[in-house]
Write an enzyme that holds these catalytic residues in place. Sequence first.
Site, PDB file in Angstrom:
ATOM      1  N   ARG A  21      16.862  29.407   2.432  1.00 44.18           N
ATOM      2  CA  ARG A  21      17.775  28.262   2.362  1.00 44.18           C
ATOM      3  C   ARG A  21      19.152  28.669   1.881  1.00 44.18           C
ATOM      4  NH1 ARG A  21      14.191  23.099   0.943  1.00 44.18           N
ATOM      5  NH2 ARG A  21      12.264  23.933   1.770  1.00 44.18           N
ATOM      6  N   SER A 136      -4.725   9.732  -0.865  1.00 41.67           N
ATOM      7  CA  SER A 136      -3.331  10.059  -0.588  1.00 41.67           C
ATOM      8  C   SER A 136      -3.125  10.299   0.914  1.00 41.67           C
ATOM      9  CB  SER A 136      -2.986  11.327  -1.385  1.00 41.67           C
ATOM     10  OG  SER A 136      -1.707  11.792  -1.098  1.00 41.67           O
ATOM     11  N   SER A 188      10.072  10.243   5.697  1.00 43.03           N
ATOM     12  CA  SER A 188      11.470  10.646   5.823  1.00 43.03           C
ATOM     13  C   SER A 188      11.741  11.679   6.895  1.00 43.03           C
ATOM     14  CB  SER A 188      11.968  11.176   4.490  1.00 43.03           C
ATOM     15  OG  SER A 188      11.325  12.396   4.192  1.00 43.03           O
ATOM     16  N   HIS A 216      12.720   5.887   0.934  1.00 42.14           N
ATOM     17  CA  HIS A 216      13.616   5.868   2.100  1.00 42.14           C
ATOM     18  C   HIS A 216      13.781   4.466   2.671  1.00 42.14           C
ATOM     19  CE1 HIS A 216      14.291  10.176   2.282  1.00 42.14           C
ATOM     20  NE2 HIS A 216      13.065  10.252   1.780  1.00 42.14           N
ATOM     21  N   THR A 244      13.931   5.066  -5.399  1.00 45.96           N
ATOM     22  CA  THR A 244      14.983   5.957  -5.904  1.00 45.96           C
ATOM     23  C   THR A 244      16.295   5.196  -5.956  1.00 45.96           C
ATOM     24  OG1 THR A 244      16.044   8.112  -5.614  1.00 45.96           O
ATOM     25  CG2 THR A 244      15.650   6.861  -3.629  1.00 45.96           C
ATOM     26  N   LYS A 247      19.364   7.282  -2.818  1.00 49.38           N
ATOM     27  CA  LYS A 247      19.560   7.279  -1.364  1.00 49.38           C
ATOM     28  C   LYS A 247      20.288   5.990  -0.975  1.00 49.38           C
ATOM     29  CE  LYS A 247      15.578  10.320  -1.219  1.00 49.38           C
ATOM     30  NZ  LYS A 247      16.159  11.643  -1.209  1.00 49.38           N
ATOM     31  N   THR A 276      12.284  13.216 -22.154  1.00 45.29           N
ATOM     32  CA  THR A 276      13.500  13.655 -21.475  1.00 45.29           C
ATOM     33  C   THR A 276      14.607  12.652 -21.739  1.00 45.29           C
ATOM     34  OG1 THR A 276      14.355  14.457 -19.358  1.00 45.29           O
ATOM     35  CG2 THR A 276      12.953  12.527 -19.246  1.00 45.29           C
ATOM     36  N   THR A 362       8.903  21.845   4.379  1.00 49.07           N
ATOM     37  CA  THR A 362       9.254  20.412   4.451  1.00 49.07           C
ATOM     38  C   THR A 362       8.577  19.770   5.655  1.00 49.07           C
ATOM     39  OG1 THR A 362      11.372  20.988   3.447  1.00 49.07           O
ATOM     40  CG2 THR A 362      11.205  18.804   4.416  1.00 49.07           C
TER      41      THR A 362
HETATM   42  N1  PLP Z   1       9.721  10.339  -2.395  1.00 46.20           N
HETATM   43  C1  PLP Z   1      10.123  10.676  -1.156  1.00 46.20           C
HETATM   44  C2  PLP Z   1       9.342  10.181   0.004  1.00 46.20           C
HETATM   45  C3  PLP Z   1      11.252  11.490  -0.967  1.00 46.20           C
HETATM   46  O1  PLP Z   1      11.637  11.848   0.256  1.00 46.20           O
HETATM   47  C4  PLP Z   1      11.965  11.945  -2.119  1.00 46.20           C
HETATM   48  C5  PLP Z   1      13.155  12.802  -2.032  1.00 46.20           C
HETATM   49  O2  PLP Z   1      13.795  13.076  -1.165  1.00 46.20           O
HETATM   50  C6  PLP Z   1      11.505  11.564  -3.364  1.00 46.20           C
HETATM   51  C7  PLP Z   1      10.389  10.770  -3.480  1.00 46.20           C
HETATM   52  C8  PLP Z   1      12.219  12.003  -4.588  1.00 46.20           C
HETATM   53  O3  PLP Z   1      13.321  11.170  -4.823  1.00 46.20           O
HETATM   54  P1  PLP Z   1      14.586  11.712  -5.638  1.00 46.20           P
HETATM   55  O4  PLP Z   1      15.461  12.423  -4.650  1.00 46.20           O
HETATM   56  O5  PLP Z   1      15.191  10.499  -6.246  1.00 46.20           O
HETATM   57  O6  PLP Z   1      14.052  12.652  -6.664  1.00 46.20           O
END
Ligand code: PLP
Length: 405
Positions: A21, A136, A188, A216, A244, A247, A276, A362
């Site tokens: 990468r 899952s 995604s 997403h 999140t 995005k 944290t 990925t």
């Molecule tokens: N869940 C999915 C399906 C994602 O694609 C991503 C990240 O791209 C996350 C969780 C993690 O989210 P974040 O980018 O806020 O850490």
Amino acid sequence: MDYASIFAEALETLRTEGRYREFADIRRRCGAFPVAQHFRENGVSEIKVWCSNDYLGMGQNPAVLAAMHAAIDEAGAGSGGTRNISGTTHYHVELERELADLHDKSSALLFTSGYVANEAALSTLSRLLPGCVIFSDEMNHASMIAGIRHGRGPKRIWKHNNLRDLENQLAAYDRDIPKVVAFESVYSMDGDIAPIGEICAIAKQHNALTYLDEVHAVGLYGPRGGGVAERDNVLDAIDIVEGTLAKGFGLMGGYIAASRDICDAIRSFAPGFIFTTSLAPAIVGGALASVRHLKQSTVERIAHQERAERLKGLLRERSLPLLENPSHIVPVMVGDPVLCKALTDALLAEFGIYVQPINYPTVARGTERIRLTPGPLHSDDNMAELVDALDHLWGKLGLNRALAA
Ligand code: PLP
């Protein structure tokens, strides 16, 4: 032990497989998205970004920026601590209320990212519910997989979006065994959408909790941006929604929304929440403005869907191998890691178009692709330029146009 050569060999493997990468060093120009500056050894050039997950351009929305500036002026830079030790600012409290309302739940809990939210919530559920089995979806995101693994409980992987397989796997367990069905709404990389209502109905028949990742989809779907579950009118079938702020909402941070007891338990037991420092007030204040804005404005959502449909149409006209799907995500299949990298390198060097190659892990090997994310700020001219460049490079590099058929 020759540590250096172990690291070097590991990296060499990635290079020979074509999936090493390289990060592009960019600075987005606020107010001019998708334009960004690209910093290279030999200078700075202007590029257009086609792979950002700031889907709606909320990262430069004036109300969001004003809220961030205001929060810095009011409260300073950092939050100053973990949530338990001085890091629960009024911004956090207000945002959690707003997110709970967005998903029609009694509570919400903020985390430093969506990844951390999934990891912390799923691992804690697994540890708190005695003997809990997590079901899952096989395409679940790495953060969900990490949470499930970290929980160390039994897990079952069901075939992607396959109701029959889910049903069969659930049926193999006694009703009284605690169960969680964990899945996403918009996947995604392929852009397909889960049949949320049906999955939840099966889960309920088998007395399972439902955990839905709407990363997403939040901000992007539903009358108030509550995600696909809101759009499909099935919010109350979901026990735990995860989202999140990074995005659709344009900032950073993650969250869950659920019942008061579930949120309180995760707040009280999840190390990823407890140990944290909490998000900075400026981030949380900006997110609050973004969530509030998208609850009452549909302009961005409508334009986003229109732009995605338009780009898909242009790709079809040129017979470029679009992976068809019902969402805003626009994957174009390449099917080879080396060619995928060659394509994105040429897009950047020859056309100033920035898209990252998407390679294993990925996506599965042989399904390498580019993933385009058109948004309200990509103009018709930007699209014409992109599609011309892709058409040209597909020919020049001898790429297969029939891949996604
Ligand atoms: N869940 C999915 C399906 C994602 O694609 C991503 C990240 O791209 C996350 C969780 C993690 O989210 P974040 O980018 O806020 O850490």
